[in-house]
Design an enzyme around this catalytic site. Structure first.
Site, PDB file in Angstrom:
ATOM      1  N   GLU A  30       0.841  -1.190   0.000  1.00 57.08           N
ATOM      2  CA  GLU A  30       0.000   0.000   0.000  1.00 57.08           C
ATOM      3  C   GLU A  30       0.880   1.246   0.000  1.00 57.08           C
ATOM      4  O   GLU A  30       0.418   2.348   0.250  1.00 57.08           O
ATOM      5  CB  GLU A  30      -0.962   0.015   1.190  1.00 57.08           C
ATOM      6  CG  GLU A  30      -0.327  -0.035   2.559  1.00 57.08           C
ATOM      7  CD  GLU A  30      -1.375  -0.046   3.660  1.00 57.08           C
ATOM      8  OE1 GLU A  30      -1.927   1.023   3.968  1.00 57.08           O
ATOM      9  OE2 GLU A  30      -1.647  -1.126   4.211  1.00 57.08           O
ATOM     10  N   CYS A  45      -3.559  -3.517   4.258  1.00 60.84           N
ATOM     11  CA  CYS A  45      -2.691  -4.565   4.806  1.00 60.84           C
ATOM     12  C   CYS A  45      -3.117  -5.976   4.417  1.00 60.84           C
ATOM     13  O   CYS A  45      -2.464  -6.943   4.794  1.00 60.84           O
ATOM     14  CB  CYS A  45      -2.646  -4.433   6.330  1.00 60.84           C
ATOM     15  SG  CYS A  45      -2.106  -2.814   6.894  1.00 60.84           S
ATOM     16  N   HIS A  74      -3.113  -9.973  12.037  1.00 59.39           N
ATOM     17  CA  HIS A  74      -2.496  -8.755  11.517  1.00 59.39           C
ATOM     18  C   HIS A  74      -2.096  -7.892  12.708  1.00 59.39           C
ATOM     19  O   HIS A  74      -2.870  -7.697  13.635  1.00 59.39           O
ATOM     20  CB  HIS A  74      -3.479  -8.011  10.613  1.00 59.39           C
ATOM     21  CG  HIS A  74      -3.027  -6.629  10.278  1.00 59.39           C
ATOM     22  ND1 HIS A  74      -1.794  -6.376   9.725  1.00 59.39           N
ATOM     23  CD2 HIS A  74      -3.630  -5.427  10.439  1.00 59.39           C
ATOM     24  CE1 HIS A  74      -1.662  -5.067   9.553  1.00 59.39           C
ATOM     25  NE2 HIS A  74      -2.759  -4.467   9.983  1.00 59.39           N
ATOM     26  N   LYS A  96      -5.855  -7.958  21.359  1.00 62.29           N
ATOM     27  CA  LYS A  96      -7.276  -7.611  21.418  1.00 62.29           C
ATOM     28  C   LYS A  96      -8.085  -8.519  20.493  1.00 62.29           C
ATOM     29  O   LYS A  96      -9.192  -8.950  20.829  1.00 62.29           O
ATOM     30  CB  LYS A  96      -7.477  -6.147  21.019  1.00 62.29           C
ATOM     31  CG  LYS A  96      -6.975  -5.130  22.032  1.00 62.29           C
ATOM     32  CD  LYS A  96      -7.166  -3.718  21.500  1.00 62.29           C
ATOM     33  CE  LYS A  96      -6.586  -2.665  22.452  1.00 62.29           C
ATOM     34  NZ  LYS A  96      -7.381  -2.545  23.677  1.00 62.29           N
ATOM     35  N   SER A 112      -7.468  -2.392   6.200  1.00 58.36           N
ATOM     36  CA  SER A 112      -8.390  -1.299   6.484  1.00 58.36           C
ATOM     37  C   SER A 112      -9.181  -0.929   5.247  1.00 58.36           C
ATOM     38  O   SER A 112      -8.757  -1.114   4.121  1.00 58.36           O
ATOM     39  CB  SER A 112      -7.614  -0.080   6.989  1.00 58.36           C
ATOM     40  OG  SER A 112      -7.050  -0.335   8.240  1.00 58.36           O
TER      41      SER A 112
END
Length: 384
Positions: free
Chosen positions: A80, A112, A234, A243, A305
């Protein structure tokens, strides 16, 4: 059915590195905010003569020294941080490496997630042509505004991967789950050298895409969470992966230990965000630091994203340890040049206009360097 997957893989860093403790000192924040809050220690910073092409070419060259080029008919460049709006970055790499002319070359972009698009595309190519191989190069520079919330999550790096039938490292299993939703959590306009990110929205999109791709994976006959031995995510920063792991545990109603993640974090803590390469640098880190992977099933959550993601699995080959190479990246990380905050700012703010001829200083010790711009065209060369 023939096994298809990752036959070899290589990771490279940059010449320079910034200690996040130094960034914290200058920004007047507690270093623990970065070390513990983000789970990061350092971030790679490209030197003046480094960019995604030079990093990608270096990673590919290291890999090809071991494998040769026989059977490689495709080069897929995932990024990217593209250097041209038309010409694939893969073409620059193809030329630097002197690869065979009988080869398809293309660039893939979706934040990504691009590296996983390349991997899945390669699997399809080899299913049709089992004797062929695909070279994938993922190379990126994560760059945000100075003093912005994303500043400590910057980084850079590249991964090269060879995909083939009867792979030496990881067999990729056929079941896969996908999920996409148009979300403005992160983007980089054409006229900007830095990305724009909404941190809260990015986290929620990351987690929504994780559960959505997991549910699709299950609907398509994927393995249960109990059948997965290791988990890769990722990693824009390692705390994000943690998380994600907690969200998957909550979503599946399963207690998932977090200690299985630690081996996959080692390199990311040193590199910072490598965008599309990050989940595969996590795979390399896992294989280099977990000695009990033979026959283990790995779950991959790849996210890009904007947003899209995929959940899939791979099984580590029994003799994988005979085919991993820890020395190049570990020596490179140890030998990086630690820069000052002022040097970091100077490199961050250095932007080369395409309409002005520029000769870059010779800094990197890597095999290839970005020499400058001449006649509007980027110039690359082998380091003498």
């Amino acid at each position: 059915m023939v096994a298809i997957g990752i036959d070899d893989i290589e990771l490279v860093a940059t010449h320079d590195v910034l200690e996040l403790a130094e960034l914290a000192r200058v920004r007047g924040v507690d270093p623990a905010k970065y070390e513990i809050g983000l789970g990061q220690t350092r971030m790679s910073v490209p030197a003046a003569d480094e960019d995604p092409i030079t990093m990608g070419a270096t990673a590919a060259a290291r890999l090809l020294e071991r494998t040769g080029t026989d059977g490689i008919r495709s080069l897929l460049f995932a990024t990217e941080t593209g250097v041209d709006q038309s010409k694939s970055g893969g073409m620059f790499i193809h030329g630097l490496l002197g690869l065979p002319k009988a080869m398809r070359v293309a660039e893939i972009k979706q934040a990504c997630y691009a590296g996983t698009v390349a991997l899945q595309s390669a699997l399809g190519v080899i299913a049709r042509e089992p004797e062929s191989k695909v070279l994938i190069v993922m190379s990126d520079i994560a760059k945000y505004e100075l003093e912005g919330s994303g500043e400590p999550t910057q980084g850079a790096g590249a991964v090269a991967m060879l995909v083939s039938a009867n792979p030496a490292l990881v067999e990729i299993e056929p079941e896969t789950g996908i999920y996409s939703a148009d979300v403005d959590d992160f983007w980089r306009p054409n006229d900007s050298t830095t990305a724009v990110v909404d941190g809260a929205l990015s986290l929620s999109a990351y987690l929504d895409t994780l559960t959505g791709s997991w549910d699709d994976y299950q609907a398509r006959g994927g393995h249960s969470v109990a059948e997965i031995d290791r988990f890769l995510y990722h990693q824009p920063f390692t705390k994000m992966a943690r998380k994600g792991h907690r969200e998957l545990a909550k979503h599946t109603g399963t207690e998932l230990p977090e200690d299985v993640l630690e081996a996959s974090f080692v390199y990311n803590r040193e590199l910072g965000n490598t965008y599309g390469a990050s989940i595969y640098s996590a795979l390399i880190s896992l294989m280099h630091h977990d000695e009990e992977l033979a026959g283990k099933r790995i779950g991959f959550y790849s996210y890009g994203s904007g947003s899209t993601g995929e959940y899939f699995t791979g099984v580590v080959r029994d003799d994988y340890r005979d085919h991993i190479h820890t020395e190049p990246i570990q020596s490179e990380l140890a030998a990086r040049n630690v820069i000052t905050f002022d040097e970091y700012v100077e490199l961050h703010e250095r932007v080369l206009p395409s309409g002005v001829d520029v000769e870059n200083p010779r800094v990197t010790n890597a095999p290839y360097r970005f020499a400058g711009i001449r006649g509007g065209a980027r110039q690359y060369e082998a380091n003498s």
